[in-house]
Structure formats: structure tokens, C-alpha cells
Design a protein around this motif. Structure first.
Motif, PDB file in Angstrom:
ATOM      1  N   PHE A  61      43.737  40.353  37.041  1.00  0.00           N
ATOM      2  CA  PHE A  61      44.173  39.033  36.597  1.00  0.00           C
ATOM      3  C   PHE A  61      43.262  37.989  37.218  1.00  0.00           C
ATOM      4  N   GLU A  62      42.750  37.097  36.378  1.00  0.00           N
ATOM      5  CA  GLU A  62      41.890  36.017  36.836  1.00  0.00           C
ATOM      6  C   GLU A  62      42.447  34.680  36.351  1.00  0.00           C
ATOM      7  N   LYS A  79      48.946  34.130  38.304  1.00  0.00           N
ATOM      8  CA  LYS A  79      48.399  35.479  38.396  1.00  0.00           C
ATOM      9  C   LYS A  79      49.319  36.431  39.158  1.00  0.00           C
ATOM     10  N   THR A  80      49.794  35.992  40.306  1.00  0.00           N
ATOM     11  CA  THR A  80      50.632  36.863  41.126  1.00  0.00           C
ATOM     12  C   THR A  80      51.933  37.200  40.416  1.00  0.00           C
ATOM     13  N   GLN A  99      52.509  37.241  37.119  1.00  0.00           N
ATOM     14  CA  GLN A  99      52.263  38.108  35.980  1.00  0.00           C
ATOM     15  C   GLN A  99      51.832  39.509  36.414  1.00  0.00           C
ATOM     16  N   ALA A 100      51.098  39.604  37.499  1.00  0.00           N
ATOM     17  CA  ALA A 100      50.713  40.922  38.003  1.00  0.00           C
ATOM     18  C   ALA A 100      51.956  41.709  38.415  1.00  0.00           C
ATOM     19  N   ARG A 118      45.155  42.655  46.049  1.00  0.00           N
ATOM     20  CA  ARG A 118      44.753  41.257  45.888  1.00  0.00           C
ATOM     21  C   ARG A 118      43.454  41.029  46.646  1.00  0.00           C
ATOM     22  N   ASP A 138      45.000  41.224  41.706  1.00  0.00           N
ATOM     23  CA  ASP A 138      45.187  39.775  41.684  1.00  0.00           C
ATOM     24  C   ASP A 138      43.870  39.175  42.146  1.00  0.00           C
ATOM     25  N   ARG A 139      42.982  38.900  41.199  1.00  0.00           N
ATOM     26  CA  ARG A 139      41.599  38.451  41.359  1.00  0.00           C
ATOM     27  C   ARG A 139      40.676  39.641  41.593  1.00  0.00           C
ATOM     28  N   SER A 197      36.375  36.146  39.792  1.00  0.00           N
ATOM     29  CA  SER A 197      36.650  34.962  40.604  1.00  0.00           C
ATOM     30  C   SER A 197      35.438  34.545  41.413  1.00  0.00           C
ATOM     31  N   LEU A 252      44.230  34.068  32.781  1.00  0.00           N
ATOM     32  CA  LEU A 252      45.322  33.127  32.581  1.00  0.00           C
ATOM     33  C   LEU A 252      44.720  31.727  32.659  1.00  0.00           C
TER      34      LEU A 252
END
Length: 219
Positions: free
Chosen positions: A8-9, A16-17, A19-20, A38, A93-94, A98, A133
Motif C-alpha cells: 500500500f502506497e 494505508k494502515t 486498509q492494509a 511496515r 504498509d509502504r 514511497s 491510495l
């Protein structure tokens, strides 16, 4: 079957957190083995560098870049590669996107050099699916500032240096993410983040479900 790597970016406050976590729950309910990570973090070195970047005096953009790459290299070796080999779905998460957005488009470092370092740190293994996102920085940062105390209590962090940057920085970062999504449409999907959590989660699941189906059919 080899595992699947999903990242997720997005800018600060994009969700992000959240939705992850929702994706991990959805996958577990369907019988998938999952691992969440993460960046920076999820290893002893990564957690140390996360605290250093947040709490210590700012470092130069180049030094910052190397710290993120060191964290990523250790995360790949210690967690991501073994879990993928074991067949898990790894949710990040990233990730490398990023670094291109923040250190490249935001800090102004050379993009080709960043891409080369990303390749070295990851051993050429990038996410099978990256969910961007996308959100206007003014909205995302408004979300962040509204829950700042909650985040401090949860993670023990006093501030986030990236969140403290000027508006132009965040607009450049958003542009950097959008450019990556446009250039990698086979493995990136853009989701408008300024929607309800449920709507975003539904759109994320559609993208993941498609990738899971393609992944299974290729084995």
C-alpha cells in the motif's frame, strides 16, 4: 504455490494502515496465510531506524535515503523473502514506491539512482500489486493532525518529519506516486482514498481478488 506480495502506497493520511489491516482480515477469512510489515520497521534494525528518523535530529536527504534502503534490505532478507517462499501473502504498509515519491519527487534526489538502490535493496523483488491510495494532501494531512495524539499513544512517536513539510513537498510526493501508477499499470492500481472506508476496502479487494486469480492461474 509461491506467495503474493502486496504493498500500500500513498501520502500521509491516505488510510494505508487501515486498509492494509482490513485486507489482511479479508484474506485470513478466506483461508490465506498473511504477514503484515511496515516501512521502516518490522525488524530490529527497521524499528531502530524508524525511531531514529522520527525522534533524532534531521539528516541530509541522501543519508535519509540510505537509512530507508538499509531498513528495506533487512526487511527483505529477514521477513519478506522467507514468507513469500513459504506461500504467504505479504502485505506492506509502504515499500519502494514511497522512496521514489518522498526522496525523489519530494526531496529532489536523482530518480535513476533511487531506482538503482531500490533494486539493490530488494534484490529485484518488487510487489506483485501496489495499491496507491490517492488523496489531496490537504485532506490527508487534516486527517493526520486530527488524530495526532492517538498516533503518539499507539506508536510512542512524537512527530513525523514528513508530515511537517511544506505543502509543495506533499504535492510533489503525490505527483510522484501518480507518475509511478501511470507508468506501471500492470502492477499498480490507483484508488481514490477520499471515500468511505468501506468503499475503499471494496475497491481494494476487487484489485486483490483479480491479482489472486491471475497469480493462481499462472502457477
Amino acid at each position: 504455490m509461491p506467495g503474493l506480495f502486496i504493498a500500500f502506497e500513498g501520502g500521509d493520511g491516505a488510510g494505508k494502515t487501515t486498509q492494509a489491516s482490513l485486507l489482511e482480515t479479508a484474506l485470513c477469512e478466506r483461508g490465506y496465510s498473511t504477514v503484515s510489515v511496515r516501512e521502516p520497521g518490522s525488524t530490529t534494525l527497521g524499528n531502530y531506524l524508524r525511531q531514529y528518523l522520527v525522534n533524532e535530529q534531521p539528516v541530509s536527504p541522501l543519508a535519509e535515503l540510505f537509512l530507508f534502503e538499509a531498513s528495506r534490505a533487512e526487511l527483505m532478507r529477514e521477513v519478506i523473502e522467507p514468507q513469500l517462499a513459504a506461500g504467504a501473502v505479504v502485505i506492506a504498509d509502504r515499500f519502494a514506491g514511497s522512496t521514489i515519491a518522498y526522496q525523489g519527487y519530494g526531496r529532489g534526489l536523482n530518480l535513476e539512482r533511487i531506482e538503482w538502490l531500490n533494486d539493490v535493496a530488494t534484490g529485484g523483488r518488487f510487489p506483485d500489486l501496489t495499491v496507491l491510495l490517492d488523496i489531496d494532501p490537504s485532506i490527508g494531512l487534516g486527517r493526520v493532525h486530527g488524530r495526532q495524539l492517538e498516533l503518539r499513544l499507539q506508536y510512542g512517536e512524537e512527530s513525523d518529519r514528513f508530515e511537517d513539510q511544506q505543502p509543495d513537498f506533499h504535492h510533489n510526493v503525490r505527483y510522484g506516486f501518480q507518475q509511478q501508477a501511470a507508468a506501471n499499470q500492470g502492477c499498480w492500481v490507483l484508488v481514490e482514498a477520499n471515500q468511505s472506508i468501506e468503499t475503499v476496502a471494496s475497491q481494494v479487494w476487487c484489485a486483490v481478488e483479480t491479482k489472486l486469480g491471475l497469480h493462481s492461474s499462472q502457477e
